[in-house]
Write an enzyme that holds these catalytic residues in place. Sequence first.
Site, PDB file in Angstrom:
ATOM      1  CD  GLN A  71      -3.067  -0.875   2.190  1.00 19.75           C
ATOM      2  OE1 GLN A  71      -3.095  -1.579   3.189  1.00 19.75           O
ATOM      3  NE2 GLN A  71      -3.955   0.079   1.981  1.00 19.75           N
ATOM      4  CG  HIS A  72       0.445   3.433   2.376  1.00 17.59           C
ATOM      5  ND1 HIS A  72      -0.925   3.567   2.440  1.00 17.59           N
ATOM      6  CD2 HIS A  72       0.807   2.729   3.479  1.00 17.59           C
ATOM      7  CE1 HIS A  72      -1.361   2.977   3.552  1.00 17.59           C
ATOM      8  NE2 HIS A  72      -0.338   2.463   4.184  1.00 17.59           N
ATOM      9  CG  ASP A 226       0.061  -5.103   1.821  1.00 19.97           C
ATOM     10  OD1 ASP A 226      -0.741  -4.295   2.355  1.00 19.97           O
ATOM     11  OD2 ASP A 226       1.295  -4.971   1.930  1.00 19.97           O
TER      12      ASP A 226
END
EC number: 2.7.1.17
Length: 466
Positions: A71-72, A226
């Site tokens: 992520q991110h 995830d």
Amino acid sequence: MTLVAGIDSSTQSCKVVIRDAETGKLVRQGRASHPEGTEVHPDAWWAALQEAIEQAGGLDDVAAASVAGQQHGMVVLDENGEVVRPALLWNDTRSAGAAADLIQELGGGEKWAEAVGIVPVASFTLTKLRWLARNEPEIAARVAAVCLPHDWLTWKLTGSTNIDDIKTDRSDASGTLYWSAKTNEYRLDLLELGFGRRIKVPEVLGPTGIAGHLPNGAPLGPGAGDNAAAALGTGAGTGDVIVSIGTSGTVFVSSEVSPNDPTGTVAGFADTTGRFLPIVVTLNAARVLDAAGKLLGVDHAELSRLALSAPAGADGLVLIPYLEGERTPNRPDATGAIHGLTLKTSDPAHLARAAVEGMLCALADGLDALVANGATANRIVLVGGGARSEAVRRVAPELFGLPVLVPPPGEYVADGAARQAAWVALGGEEPPVWTAEAPETFEATPVPLIRQQYAAARDAVVNRAR
């Protein structure tokens, strides 16, 4: 047999699993490594995905596929769909100052929690966009669109080069700081606050939305972050708190209610089913065990044996595991520390025990925060590479005070993506139920002393000079 593919593009590697859509039976799989670092060009992920797909026997015979990913990560594209610069990953902490500024500019953590369910720290995408705008203005000026790692890979699999075709899902969008899981809407005003102007963002799909198609015509599911994919892959039920020990440590639970934590400890993410996924994330998890093993010159099996040979609490030796700074608590410039070193504790067994306990205490703090924000916790489901350690399995119930279930080792993020793909392929109101091997259960009498020692030492950390 209807086959589906699940892809996990994590920080360290890309995994592809091919499973039977109806039963979940594993048919074949592949894997390829990613380069190390906190800044990676997305082309490296694409190359790894191609290698993993080839190892897995290709995707020509699958009826659907889905991509889950770290992520991110900030993937920025120009108007032609070309990558403008290497992606800044979730574990890149250079935007810590930008995060602090954004909190102040909106009026505090409570305002952010109300707006998007998250308080900015360096991990989140918007803070990286702010850093980019301030530190690389010429590159920032070329940016026409921003997306996340799983969005970009899904888009690449469709063969499109049009940035209007990029899609994402609720779980990954909820970790950007400019999309709200509570309202299911973008906050483009916050994107503008962070980056200085509005740029194109992906369309957010529902749980079984179609993000595009593979060359064989098979649909691509919306994908997932995830942790949300892992929740789907484990089949966790109500009150099952998932503790994942990988590159990062995560503690999360599926919930009907979005948290509203102004401290920023609990992030109000979304899950893959239309619900919420309150989560606490630490930067330091399995690599704490790697570091301890390196210091002692032993492998993971011997580190585990040494840890279990020392008493609970390690006779007062405490390891604070902020080896790469920390996200929860928000201490991006902190370093690790060892407290209580005496002649008695100056041996490999005590250090090994302190490493295991320190890593788990940080995650137990996360469980406390989830419960304080309304989560139900009946038992722990322990997954990730760190869950393979016998010491981690046996020490965990002493710290969490709950039964700890350890499913058989598996690629739960990729499995969650495959289960989502099966949901897309088969239809239905809920994802298909796949049979799984029974988990191993670990129980122990809680040892409050361990966490008391950790709490006493936790705030005595050193900050690195910038």
